[in-house]
Design a protein around this motif. Structure first.
Motif, PDB file in Angstrom:
ATOM      1  N   VAL A  68       4.475  -0.483  -0.764  1.00  0.00           N
ATOM      2  CA  VAL A  68       4.299  -0.683  -2.199  1.00  0.00           C
ATOM      3  C   VAL A  68       4.966  -2.001  -2.603  1.00  0.00           C
ATOM      4  CG1 VAL A  68       4.174   1.779  -2.700  1.00  0.00           C
ATOM      5  CG2 VAL A  68       6.387   0.615  -2.786  1.00  0.00           C
ATOM      6  N   ALA A  69       4.476  -2.579  -3.684  1.00  0.00           N
ATOM      7  CA  ALA A  69       5.021  -3.835  -4.190  1.00  0.00           C
ATOM      8  C   ALA A  69       6.347  -3.595  -4.901  1.00  0.00           C
ATOM      9  CB  ALA A  69       4.031  -4.490  -5.146  1.00  0.00           C
ATOM     10  N   ALA A  70       7.267  -4.552  -4.762  1.00  0.00           N
ATOM     11  CA  ALA A  70       8.563  -4.510  -5.438  1.00  0.00           C
ATOM     12  C   ALA A  70       8.969  -5.942  -5.774  1.00  0.00           C
ATOM     13  CB  ALA A  70       9.614  -3.839  -4.552  1.00  0.00           C
ATOM     14  N   PRO A 191       5.254  -3.342 -10.016  1.00  0.00           N
ATOM     15  CA  PRO A 191       6.062  -2.622  -9.026  1.00  0.00           C
ATOM     16  C   PRO A 191       5.508  -1.225  -8.760  1.00  0.00           C
ATOM     17  CG  PRO A 191       7.477  -3.735 -10.611  1.00  0.00           C
ATOM     18  CD  PRO A 191       6.076  -3.864 -11.131  1.00  0.00           C
ATOM     19  N   GLY A 192       5.506  -0.853  -7.484  1.00  0.00           N
ATOM     20  CA  GLY A 192       4.999   0.457  -7.098  1.00  0.00           C
ATOM     21  C   GLY A 192       3.533   0.479  -6.726  1.00  0.00           C
ATOM     22  N   THR A 193       2.831  -0.645  -6.889  1.00  0.00           N
ATOM     23  CA  THR A 193       1.410  -0.691  -6.519  1.00  0.00           C
ATOM     24  C   THR A 193       1.250  -0.596  -5.005  1.00  0.00           C
ATOM     25  OG1 THR A 193       0.911  -2.108  -8.426  1.00  0.00           O
ATOM     26  CG2 THR A 193      -0.708  -2.055  -6.646  1.00  0.00           C
ATOM     27  N   PRO A 194       0.439   0.337  -4.486  1.00  0.00           N
ATOM     28  CA  PRO A 194       0.213   0.411  -3.038  1.00  0.00           C
ATOM     29  C   PRO A 194      -0.467  -0.864  -2.527  1.00  0.00           C
ATOM     30  CG  PRO A 194      -0.481   2.442  -4.105  1.00  0.00           C
ATOM     31  CD  PRO A 194      -0.213   1.449  -5.198  1.00  0.00           C
ATOM     32  N   LEU A 195       0.025  -1.372  -1.389  1.00  0.00           N
ATOM     33  CA  LEU A 195      -0.489  -2.617  -0.834  1.00  0.00           C
ATOM     34  C   LEU A 195      -0.739  -2.503   0.659  1.00  0.00           C
ATOM     35  CD1 LEU A 195       1.713  -5.443  -2.429  1.00  0.00           C
ATOM     36  CD2 LEU A 195      -0.617  -4.797  -3.049  1.00  0.00           C
ATOM     37  N   PHE A 196      -1.763  -3.229   1.106  1.00  0.00           N
ATOM     38  CA  PHE A 196      -1.974  -3.482   2.525  1.00  0.00           C
ATOM     39  C   PHE A 196      -1.855  -4.987   2.719  1.00  0.00           C
ATOM     40  CE2 PHE A 196      -4.840  -4.986   5.847  1.00  0.00           C
ATOM     41  CZ  PHE A 196      -4.363  -4.288   6.948  1.00  0.00           C
ATOM     42  N   SER A 221      -3.956  -6.849  -0.326  1.00  0.00           N
ATOM     43  CA  SER A 221      -4.987  -6.031  -0.960  1.00  0.00           C
ATOM     44  C   SER A 221      -4.412  -4.727  -1.477  1.00  0.00           C
ATOM     45  CB  SER A 221      -6.109  -5.742   0.044  1.00  0.00           C
ATOM     46  OG  SER A 221      -7.116  -4.944  -0.550  1.00  0.00           O
ATOM     47  N   THR A 222      -4.969  -4.277  -2.610  1.00  0.00           N
ATOM     48  CA  THR A 222      -4.635  -2.951  -3.112  1.00  0.00           C
ATOM     49  C   THR A 222      -5.520  -1.892  -2.462  1.00  0.00           C
ATOM     50  OG1 THR A 222      -6.155  -3.150  -4.985  1.00  0.00           O
ATOM     51  CG2 THR A 222      -3.890  -3.902  -5.324  1.00  0.00           C
ATOM     52  N   ARG A 223      -6.473  -2.326  -1.635  1.00  0.00           N
ATOM     53  CA  ARG A 223      -7.293  -1.383  -0.871  1.00  0.00           C
ATOM     54  C   ARG A 223      -6.631  -1.094   0.471  1.00  0.00           C
ATOM     55  NH1 ARG A 223     -13.329  -3.844  -1.104  1.00  0.00           N
ATOM     56  NH2 ARG A 223     -12.211  -5.849  -0.920  1.00  0.00           N
ATOM     57  N   GLU A 227     -10.648   0.955   3.882  1.00  0.00           N
ATOM     58  CA  GLU A 227     -11.554   0.482   2.830  1.00  0.00           C
ATOM     59  C   GLU A 227     -11.958  -0.964   3.067  1.00  0.00           C
ATOM     60  OE1 GLU A 227     -10.199   3.106  -1.056  1.00  0.00           O
ATOM     61  OE2 GLU A 227      -8.949   1.414  -0.422  1.00  0.00           O
ATOM     62  N   LEU A 228     -11.030  -1.794   3.520  1.00  0.00           N
ATOM     63  CA  LEU A 228     -11.348  -3.189   3.802  1.00  0.00           C
ATOM     64  C   LEU A 228     -12.319  -3.301   4.971  1.00  0.00           C
ATOM     65  CD1 LEU A 228      -7.845  -4.886   3.401  1.00  0.00           C
ATOM     66  CD2 LEU A 228      -9.851  -5.221   1.943  1.00  0.00           C
ATOM     67  N   GLN A 229     -12.110  -2.520   6.026  1.00  0.00           N
ATOM     68  CA  GLN A 229     -13.020  -2.554   7.168  1.00  0.00           C
ATOM     69  C   GLN A 229     -14.430  -2.147   6.748  1.00  0.00           C
ATOM     70  OE1 GLN A 229     -11.969  -0.804  10.870  1.00  0.00           O
ATOM     71  NE2 GLN A 229      -9.845  -1.448  10.802  1.00  0.00           N
ATOM     72  N   ALA A 230     -14.532  -1.100   5.944  1.00  0.00           N
ATOM     73  CA  ALA A 230     -15.847  -0.661   5.478  1.00  0.00           C
ATOM     74  C   ALA A 230     -16.516  -1.738   4.632  1.00  0.00           C
ATOM     75  CB  ALA A 230     -15.709   0.633   4.671  1.00  0.00           C
ATOM     76  N   ALA A 231     -15.740  -2.430   3.776  1.00  0.00           N
ATOM     77  CA  ALA A 231     -16.305  -3.495   2.941  1.00  0.00           C
ATOM     78  C   ALA A 231     -16.794  -4.657   3.787  1.00  0.00           C
ATOM     79  CB  ALA A 231     -15.254  -3.967   1.936  1.00  0.00           C
ATOM     80  N   HIS A 232     -16.026  -5.051   4.813  1.00  0.00           N
ATOM     81  CA  HIS A 232     -16.453  -6.148   5.689  1.00  0.00           C
ATOM     82  C   HIS A 232     -17.694  -5.766   6.484  1.00  0.00           C
ATOM     83  CE1 HIS A 232     -13.147  -8.624   4.615  1.00  0.00           C
ATOM     84  NE2 HIS A 232     -12.226  -7.936   5.238  1.00  0.00           N
ATOM     85  N   THR A 233     -17.787  -4.503   6.905  1.00  0.00           N
ATOM     86  CA  THR A 233     -18.972  -4.050   7.638  1.00  0.00           C
ATOM     87  C   THR A 233     -20.216  -4.139   6.766  1.00  0.00           C
ATOM     88  OG1 THR A 233     -17.654  -2.558   9.026  1.00  0.00           O
ATOM     89  CG2 THR A 233     -20.012  -2.103   8.854  1.00  0.00           C
ATOM     90  N   ARG A 234     -20.114  -3.662   5.519  1.00  0.00           N
ATOM     91  CA  ARG A 234     -21.256  -3.745   4.600  1.00  0.00           C
ATOM     92  C   ARG A 234     -21.655  -5.187   4.347  1.00  0.00           C
ATOM     93  NH1 ARG A 234     -18.275   0.314   1.911  1.00  0.00           N
ATOM     94  NH2 ARG A 234     -17.456  -1.241   0.453  1.00  0.00           N
TER      95      ARG A 234
END
Length: 260
Positions: A68-70, A191-196, A221-223, A227-234
């Motif tokens: 998460v972001a801090a 703060p607290g946003t989930p991140l990759f 990314s917040t994904r 989710e990122l792999q699926a987006a790149h595949t599409r």
């Protein structure tokens, strides 16, 4: 015949462009698949081992992290348009205006167009925190899917030269009869946003941080990774398919041109 040749060139350019985008999407997907997700504790241990073996500022490795972001060393930031407390922010102000043009037939046509007046994003490091610890992230690239906190269109109300103040910057905006108004957009990470995050972990600046590099382009990314792999595949499939269709169209146009 000339029109067929022009159509052939246009279709060929589209085919090449879409082929390049498909290649980029496949490369991004492969980088995600080829990098194992680490923890901040693992990075700290590896950096310490590298320093002990080869000296300080010798650690560099492509990594993936989830957390998460801090706030970073400078503390919370304040976004420049909405004043939102955050760890990263990005704003854009666009001018919407009407442009009158004369067609080849002598008719006057009015088109609505948009131009970016100003755009900026913060570059102060912030922290990615997981259950094992934390590491600095240097946001040298844009963030994927941040939260949008401002999307406001302000109509032009006069011709006296409007101005806006964004942080410490005071900007005079062009005013004319053609100007319809200005659109204000702003995105933030709070703060607290989930991140990759994927990038290069290094201690070359005397502290452990994840940043951009030629061998490890930075992804924030917040994904999730899935989710990122699926987006790149599409994206790869769509662009590859479009490239193939454009290539077929180019061949058809070329044949028709030769026959003509």
């Amino acid at each position: 015949m000339t029109s067929y040749l022009i159509a052939t060139l246009v279709a060929a350019v589209v085919a090449v462009g879409l082929g390049y985008l498909a290649h980029e999407a496949r490369g991004a997907r492969q980088r995600l698949r080829g990098t194992e997700t680490s923890t901040t504790a693992t990075l700290t241990a590896l950096a310490g081992a590298a320093s002990a073996a080869a000296g300080s500022r010798s650690y560099a490795e492509r990594v993936e992290l989830s957390g998460v972001a801090a706030p970073g060393p400078q503390g919370l930031l304040t976004s420049e348009i909405s004043g939102t407390p955050c760890v990263w922010h990005h704003h854009k102000v666009s001018r919407r205006y009407e442009e009158r043009r004369r067609t080849s037939g002598g008719e006057h046509r009015t088109q609505t167009r948009t131009e970016v007046v100003t755009e900026n994003r913060s570059r102060e490091p912030f922290v990615l925190r997981d259950e094992h610890g934390e590491v600095l992230v240097v946001p040298e690239t844009a963030v994927d899917r941040p939260r949008k906190v401002r999307s406001e269109f302000r109509p032009e109300t006069g011709r006296g030269g409007p101005s806006i103040t964004i942080g410490s910057l005071s900007l005079a905006l062009p005013a004319s009869r053609e100007t319809l108004g200005y659109e204000y957009e702003e995105w933030v990470l709070t703060p607290g946003t989930p991140l990759f995050v994927q990038g290069e972990a290094t201690d070359r600046d005397g502290r452990l941080e994840v940043r951009d590099s030629p061998s490890a382009p930075l992804v924030i990314s917040t994904r999730s990774e899935a989710e990122l792999q699926a987006a790149h595949t599409r994206r790869a499939l769509l662009c590859a398919g479009g490239s193939g269709l454009a290539a077929v169209a180019a061949v058809v146009m070329l044949v028709l041109g030769l026959l003509a």
